[in-house]
Design a protein around this motif. Sequence first.
Motif, PDB file in Angstrom:
ATOM      1  N   ALA A  44      36.763  43.253  38.019  1.00 32.85           N
ATOM      2  CA  ALA A  44      37.610  42.157  38.571  1.00 32.85           C
ATOM      3  C   ALA A  44      38.838  42.110  37.783  1.00 32.85           C
ATOM      4  O   ALA A  44      39.818  42.083  38.074  1.00 32.85           O
ATOM      5  CB  ALA A  44      36.818  40.785  38.544  1.00 32.85           C
ATOM      6  N   LEU A  45      38.638  42.464  36.387  1.00 30.82           N
ATOM      7  CA  LEU A  45      39.919  42.678  35.620  1.00 30.82           C
ATOM      8  C   LEU A  45      40.623  43.759  35.993  1.00 30.82           C
ATOM      9  O   LEU A  45      42.043  43.590  35.889  1.00 30.82           O
ATOM     10  CB  LEU A  45      39.448  42.631  34.229  1.00 30.82           C
ATOM     11  N   ALA A 154      27.113  45.602  44.107  1.00 27.50           N
ATOM     12  CA  ALA A 154      27.238  44.444  42.836  1.00 27.50           C
ATOM     13  C   ALA A 154      29.054  44.409  42.595  1.00 27.50           C
ATOM     14  O   ALA A 154      29.440  43.294  42.479  1.00 27.50           O
ATOM     15  CB  ALA A 154      26.339  44.842  41.811  1.00 27.50           C
ATOM     16  N   ASN A 155      29.157  45.638  42.480  1.00 34.67           N
ATOM     17  CA  ASN A 155      31.014  45.495  42.014  1.00 34.67           C
ATOM     18  C   ASN A 155      31.824  44.935  43.016  1.00 34.67           C
ATOM     19  O   ASN A 155      32.778  44.188  42.627  1.00 34.67           O
ATOM     20  CB  ASN A 155      31.339  46.966  41.457  1.00 34.67           C
ATOM     21  N   SER A 156      31.569  45.335  44.277  1.00 36.89           N
ATOM     22  CA  SER A 156      32.088  44.661  45.356  1.00 36.89           C
ATOM     23  C   SER A 156      32.344  43.115  45.330  1.00 36.89           C
ATOM     24  O   SER A 156      33.292  42.211  45.405  1.00 36.89           O
ATOM     25  CB  SER A 156      31.725  45.039  46.755  1.00 36.89           C
ATOM     26  N   VAL A 157      31.003  42.720  45.393  1.00 32.78           N
ATOM     27  CA  VAL A 157      30.950  41.238  45.215  1.00 32.78           C
ATOM     28  C   VAL A 157      31.638  40.404  44.299  1.00 32.78           C
ATOM     29  O   VAL A 157      32.362  39.598  44.045  1.00 32.78           O
ATOM     30  CB  VAL A 157      29.250  40.660  45.278  1.00 32.78           C
ATOM     31  N   THR A 158      31.348  41.097  42.963  1.00 28.67           N
ATOM     32  CA  THR A 158      31.956  40.348  41.756  1.00 28.67           C
ATOM     33  C   THR A 158      33.393  40.557  41.621  1.00 28.67           C
ATOM     34  O   THR A 158      34.086  39.541  41.307  1.00 28.67           O
ATOM     35  CB  THR A 158      31.285  40.925  40.127  1.00 28.67           C
ATOM     36  N   VAL A 161      34.921  38.289  44.364  1.00 30.41           N
ATOM     37  CA  VAL A 161      35.109  36.960  43.911  1.00 30.41           C
ATOM     38  C   VAL A 161      35.847  36.419  42.928  1.00 30.41           C
ATOM     39  O   VAL A 161      36.590  35.520  42.838  1.00 30.41           O
ATOM     40  CB  VAL A 161      33.394  36.242  43.634  1.00 30.41           C
ATOM     41  N   LEU A 162      35.702  37.189  41.679  1.00 35.79           N
ATOM     42  CA  LEU A 162      36.297  36.750  40.557  1.00 35.79           C
ATOM     43  C   LEU A 162      38.075  37.332  40.708  1.00 35.79           C
ATOM     44  O   LEU A 162      38.599  36.556  40.170  1.00 35.79           O
ATOM     45  CB  LEU A 162      35.675  37.402  39.130  1.00 35.79           C
ATOM     46  N   VAL A 166      40.783  34.523  40.104  1.00 43.63           N
ATOM     47  CA  VAL A 166      41.968  34.687  38.994  1.00 43.63           C
ATOM     48  C   VAL A 166      43.370  35.202  39.460  1.00 43.63           C
ATOM     49  O   VAL A 166      44.393  34.645  39.074  1.00 43.63           O
ATOM     50  CB  VAL A 166      41.500  36.247  38.146  1.00 43.63           C
ATOM     51  N   LEU A 167      43.521  36.025  40.754  1.00 46.24           N
ATOM     52  CA  LEU A 167      44.724  36.068  41.534  1.00 46.24           C
ATOM     53  C   LEU A 167      45.321  34.880  41.889  1.00 46.24           C
ATOM     54  O   LEU A 167      46.503  34.498  41.824  1.00 46.24           O
ATOM     55  CB  LEU A 167      44.578  37.386  42.389  1.00 46.24           C
TER      56      LEU A 167
END
Length: 184
Positions: A44-45, A154-158, A161-162, A166-167
Motif C-alpha cells: 500500500a505504501l 492478499a496484496n491486492s486486498v491490503t 483498502v489501505l 491513505v490517498l
Amino acid sequence: MNPRPSAVTQVVAIGIGAALFFVLGRFAAIPTPIPNTTINIQYALLAVLAVLYGPAVGLLAGLIGHVLIDATGYGIWFSWELATAVFGLLVGLAMLRNHVREGEFGTSTAVRFNLAVIVSHAVAWLLVAPLGDILIYAEPANKVFAQGALAFAANSVTTCVLGTIVLAAYARTRTRTGSLTVGE
C-alpha cells in the motif's frame, strides 16, 4: 497546479520509501500457511509512493526495499524482488497524470487506482514471480503458483483498502486547484 516532483524529491522519496518498505515488510508481515508467503501492508505504501512521485520511484523504492527485506531474512530471491519492482512501476505508469497532489481523489481516480493495483499485482505475482522462480531457481510450478496466487489475493486486498484510505486522506490535506478565491 503542483509541478511534477523534482529529481531531488524523487530521490528522497525512493530512500524513504525503500526504508519504510523494509521496516513494514520485515516487521509487520503476517504469516500464512503457505511457506515463505506473508500478508503484507508495505505494498500500500509502495502504491501511494508510485501515485504521488511516479513510476521510477515505485520501481526503485520497491526493488531496494525488497532486496533489504530478503537480504536480512530469506536471502536474495531475485524473482520476487523483480516482481515488486514491476508492481511499483506498473502502478506508477497506470496513475500518470493524476491530480492527487492537487487535492483531487474522487471516485473515478479511486476506481482507476484500485484497477491499477489489481492488474499490477496480477502481473507481478501471477506471472513475474512464479515464472522467475521456475526459470531461475527451478522451483516446482505448483508451489510457486500457489505462493503467487496467495500473494496476489492478499496484496491486492491490503493495497486497495489501505492505499485508497491513505490517498483519500492525503488528498483532503491538499488545497484543490482553483479552490481559493480573492475576497471582495
